[in-house]
Design a protein around this motif. Structure first.
Motif, mmCIF file in Angstrom:
data_model
loop_
_atom_site.group_PDB
_atom_site.id
_atom_site.type_symbol
_atom_site.label_atom_id
_atom_site.label_comp_id
_atom_site.label_asym_id
_atom_site.label_seq_id
_atom_site.Cartn_x
_atom_site.Cartn_y
_atom_site.Cartn_z
ATOM 1 N N VAL A 1 0.841 -1.201 0.000
ATOM 2 C CA VAL A 1 0.000 0.000 0.000
ATOM 3 C C VAL A 1 0.873 1.248 0.000
ATOM 4 C CG1 VAL A 1 -1.634 1.370 1.362
ATOM 5 C CG2 VAL A 1 -1.984 -1.097 1.100
ATOM 6 N N GLY A 2 1.889 1.261 0.862
ATOM 7 C CA GLY A 2 2.767 2.420 0.942
ATOM 8 C C GLY A 2 3.463 2.719 -0.368
ATOM 9 N N ILE A 3 3.931 1.662 -1.046
ATOM 10 C CA ILE A 3 4.617 1.838 -2.323
ATOM 11 C C ILE A 3 3.636 2.280 -3.401
ATOM 12 C CG2 ILE A 3 5.880 0.633 -4.142
ATOM 13 C CD1 ILE A 3 7.000 -1.196 -1.876
ATOM 14 N N THR A 4 2.484 1.623 -3.451
ATOM 15 C CA THR A 4 1.490 1.911 -4.484
ATOM 16 C C THR A 4 1.002 3.348 -4.410
ATOM 17 O OG1 THR A 4 0.760 -0.395 -4.474
ATOM 18 C CG2 THR A 4 -0.750 1.232 -5.431
ATOM 19 N N TYR A 5 0.740 3.828 -3.193
ATOM 20 C CA TYR A 5 0.181 5.173 -3.024
ATOM 21 C C TYR A 5 1.238 6.211 -2.629
ATOM 22 C CZ TYR A 5 -4.331 2.948 -3.423
ATOM 23 O OH TYR A 5 -5.411 2.240 -3.888
ATOM 24 N N GLY A 6 2.489 5.839 -2.721
ATOM 25 C CA GLY A 6 3.552 6.793 -2.446
ATOM 26 C C GLY A 6 3.488 7.371 -1.050
ATOM 27 N N SER A 7 3.061 6.570 -0.078
ATOM 28 C CA SER A 7 2.913 7.052 1.291
ATOM 29 C C SER A 7 4.139 6.677 2.112
ATOM 30 C CB SER A 7 1.651 6.468 1.939
ATOM 31 O OG SER A 7 1.570 6.855 3.301
ATOM 32 N N GLU A 8 5.014 7.652 2.310
ATOM 33 C CA GLU A 8 6.185 7.402 3.152
ATOM 34 C C GLU A 8 5.777 7.106 4.587
ATOM 35 O OE1 GLU A 8 9.325 7.090 2.419
ATOM 36 O OE2 GLU A 8 9.048 7.449 0.270
ATOM 37 N N ARG A 9 4.639 7.642 4.991
ATOM 38 C CA ARG A 9 4.151 7.372 6.350
ATOM 39 C C ARG A 9 3.886 5.881 6.541
ATOM 40 N NH1 ARG A 9 -1.534 8.050 8.686
ATOM 41 N NH2 ARG A 9 -2.082 8.218 6.495
ATOM 42 N N VAL A 10 3.235 5.244 5.575
ATOM 43 C CA VAL A 10 2.951 3.815 5.670
ATOM 44 C C VAL A 10 4.245 3.015 5.580
ATOM 45 C CG1 VAL A 10 1.744 1.877 4.608
ATOM 46 C CG2 VAL A 10 0.626 4.112 4.731
ATOM 47 N N ILE A 11 5.141 3.407 4.679
ATOM 48 C CA ILE A 11 6.422 2.704 4.552
ATOM 49 C C ILE A 11 7.212 2.817 5.853
ATOM 50 C CG2 ILE A 11 8.637 2.682 3.341
ATOM 51 C CD1 ILE A 11 7.103 3.639 0.830
ATOM 52 N N PHE B 1 10.172 -10.407 3.697
ATOM 53 C CA PHE B 1 9.818 -9.025 4.003
ATOM 54 C C PHE B 1 11.068 -8.137 3.984
ATOM 55 C CE2 PHE B 1 9.180 -5.514 6.982
ATOM 56 C CZ PHE B 1 7.997 -4.962 6.498
ATOM 57 N N ASP B 2 12.156 -8.628 4.551
ATOM 58 C CA ASP B 2 13.397 -7.857 4.576
ATOM 59 C C ASP B 2 13.868 -7.537 3.161
ATOM 60 O OD1 ASP B 2 13.433 -7.812 7.303
ATOM 61 O OD2 ASP B 2 14.915 -9.429 7.521
ATOM 62 N N GLU B 3 13.736 -8.495 2.261
ATOM 63 C CA GLU B 3 14.147 -8.267 0.879
ATOM 64 C C GLU B 3 13.286 -7.192 0.228
ATOM 65 O OE1 GLU B 3 14.015 -11.980 -1.121
ATOM 66 O OE2 GLU B 3 15.680 -12.862 0.026
ATOM 67 N N ARG B 4 11.989 -7.227 0.485
ATOM 68 C CA ARG B 4 11.096 -6.207 -0.074
ATOM 69 C C ARG B 4 11.409 -4.841 0.512
ATOM 70 N NH1 ARG B 4 5.166 -6.231 -0.320
ATOM 71 N NH2 ARG B 4 5.727 -4.791 -1.968
ATOM 72 N N LEU B 5 11.693 -4.798 1.788
ATOM 73 C CA LEU B 5 11.992 -3.532 2.460
ATOM 74 C C LEU B 5 13.278 -2.918 1.886
ATOM 75 C CD1 LEU B 5 10.671 -1.840 4.638
ATOM 76 C CD2 LEU B 5 12.092 -2.982 6.325
ATOM 77 N N GLN B 6 14.278 -3.758 1.671
ATOM 78 C CA GLN B 6 15.525 -3.258 1.092
ATOM 79 C C GLN B 6 15.305 -2.769 -0.335
ATOM 80 O OE1 GLN B 6 18.252 -6.537 1.524
ATOM 81 N NE2 GLN B 6 17.916 -6.634 3.736
ATOM 82 N N ALA B 7 14.402 -3.425 -1.057
ATOM 83 C CA ALA B 7 14.134 -3.026 -2.438
ATOM 84 C C ALA B 7 13.522 -1.619 -2.511
ATOM 85 C CB ALA B 7 13.209 -4.033 -3.096
ATOM 86 N N THR B 8 12.759 -1.248 -1.484
ATOM 87 C CA THR B 8 12.151 0.096 -1.491
ATOM 88 C C THR B 8 13.215 1.183 -1.375
ATOM 89 O OG1 THR B 8 11.857 0.190 0.913
ATOM 90 C CG2 THR B 8 10.076 -0.796 -0.375
#
Length: 417
Positions: free
Chosen positions: A377-387, A408-415
């Motif tokens: 959701v954070g990535i899709t809607y560009g919400s740094e708050r959610v990220i 999850f760690d891999e996805r987090l690093q990808a952001t």
């Protein structure tokens, strides 16, 4: 057709040409802009609106006037938001309201453009400013904050310039209140971008403007909003001090809705400071105020929606997460979500909270599944708050490092990369 009918981006409606056409209820100009945006031929536009090509050609050339019913019918077919034309149910076509809303849309389009030095300020100016902020708020739920930030800041600037011209008129108080609301929204947008410094700057402007306007409820609301922001920024002690100031602004007998909302934020502040007795006491005060608010016909401005038991359940869930009571948190989340489904970005925030509760109760894989969805959701809607919430969830997790945790760690690093 090159674009799905009715799915133009939200910012399309505030471009100067479209805004001007909406302001004049000029459907011919609106159709021409929609046709160009979609890359349609005149025949494809005719197919979309359900009329012949020759009929559409006459409309576009201004040779065929349209009835109100035709404007409404075509708007529905082509995807023009009816509220932007001030069309609702049949019979609700007050031309005065339509002109006033048109003025609001036109002002929205003036991003970075100076108004004429002698632009008229009258009794419609403050409601116009407020209506622009309201339209921006409706877009915010499902629009990336970065796409809204420029317009939000421009609207604050516009309201400030209008106030400078009207500072000695008897409209000044209401315009200051409109500036306060605009600044409060700009603060919220920057909070969603996780730009804390800019958010605080706009919150200060919102509070100062409300105080200068003499609106104690609005000032209390803005201070309470800043307090909630500071809780989210991990400074509950500062937040609780701000809430004490907010209560002074509200006076000795604030409306029940204001008491319920303020006590709920206070409960969250105490829970974040690990003061369980004070947090539970504040929840009881909020419960009492919610019951009292049910007797009111409508919430007091600037509250738009009632603060009901479902909203209180949402706060109770957040409090229980912070007090390490996962079972009570999950039950409260279920109660809250059974009444209303939150908008996308707020759903992302809530998923991180529920993930925390699940992790506390030992359901690690389920917790990281929720956190991963929140990250999406954070990535899709560009919400740094959610990220940021998703990162904070991971930072505070001390359980086993399972496959779901590693994914999850891999996805987090990808952001970040």
């Amino acid at each position: 057709m090159t674009q799905t009918q009715g799915h133009l981006p939200p910012q399309f409606w505030s471009t100067p040409a479209v805004a001007a056409a909406l302001a004049e209820c000029d459907l011919a100009a609106i159709l021409a802009e929609i046709r160009q945006a979609n890359g349609w031929t005149q025949a494809e536009l005719a197919e979309a609106v359900g009329y012949s090509q020759s009929w559409v050609s006459k409309v576009l050339r201004g040779r065929l006037p349209l009835t109100v019913d035709q404007v409404r019918e075509i708007s529905i077919r082509i995807g023009v938001p009816l509220h932007m034309l001030r069309f609702g149910a049949r019979g609700d076509d007050d031309p005065t309201k339509r002109r006033e809303f048109g003025k609001a849309v036109a002002l929205t389009a003036l991003v970075g453009v100076a108004l004429p030095k002698r632009a008229e300020v009258d009794e419609t100016t403050a409601p116009t400013l407020t209506s622009i902020t309201g339209a921006q708020r409706r877009l915010e739920a499902n629009t990336p904050a970065r796409e809204l930030a420029k317009g939000a800041m421009a609207h604050v600037d516009l309201a400030s310039r209008i106030l400078n011209r009207a500072s000695r008129s008897h409209f000044a108080g209401d315009i200051r209140a409109g500036l306060s609301e605009a600044a409060g929204f700009a603060a919220w947008v920057h909070a969603d971008m996780h730009d804390t410094g800019t958010a605080r700057t706009y919150y200060r402007l919102a509070i100062d403007s409300a105080r200068q306007a003499g609106h104690s409820l609005l000032a209390g609301y803005m201070i309470g909003s800043l307090a909630a922001f500071e809780i989210d920024a991990d400074d509950p002690t500062l937040a609780l001090g701000l809430l004490a100031h907010a209560r002074k602004e509200l006076g000795e007998r604030p409306p029940a809705t204001a008491r319920a909302w303020m006590s709920s934020i206070e409960a969250l502040g105490h829970a974040s400071a690990h003061d369980a007795p004070s947090a539970l006491m504040a929840l009881r005060m909020a419960e009492s105020a919610v019951t009292a608010s049910e007797r009111a016909t409508a919430p007091p401005w600037p509250w738009v929606f009632p603060f009901d038991h479902a909203k209180l359940a949402g706060y109770r869930a957040l409090v229980m997460v912070r007090l390490d009571r996962p079972e009570e948190a999950v039950a409260a989340f279920a109660e809250s979500l059974s009444s209303a489904q939150p908008a996308a970005k707020q759903r992302g925030v809530l998923m991180t909270e529920i993930a925390t509760a699940k992790a506390l109760s030992g359901h690690h894989d389920e917790a990281f599944h929720l956190a991963s969805n929140a990250l999406t959701v954070g990535i899709t809607y560009g919400s740094e708050r959610v990220i940021h919430r998703a990162r904070r969830f991971r930072r505070t997790y001390n359980g086993p490092k399972t496959a779901s945790v590693r994914a999850f760690d891999e996805r987090l690093q990808a952001t970040l990369l």
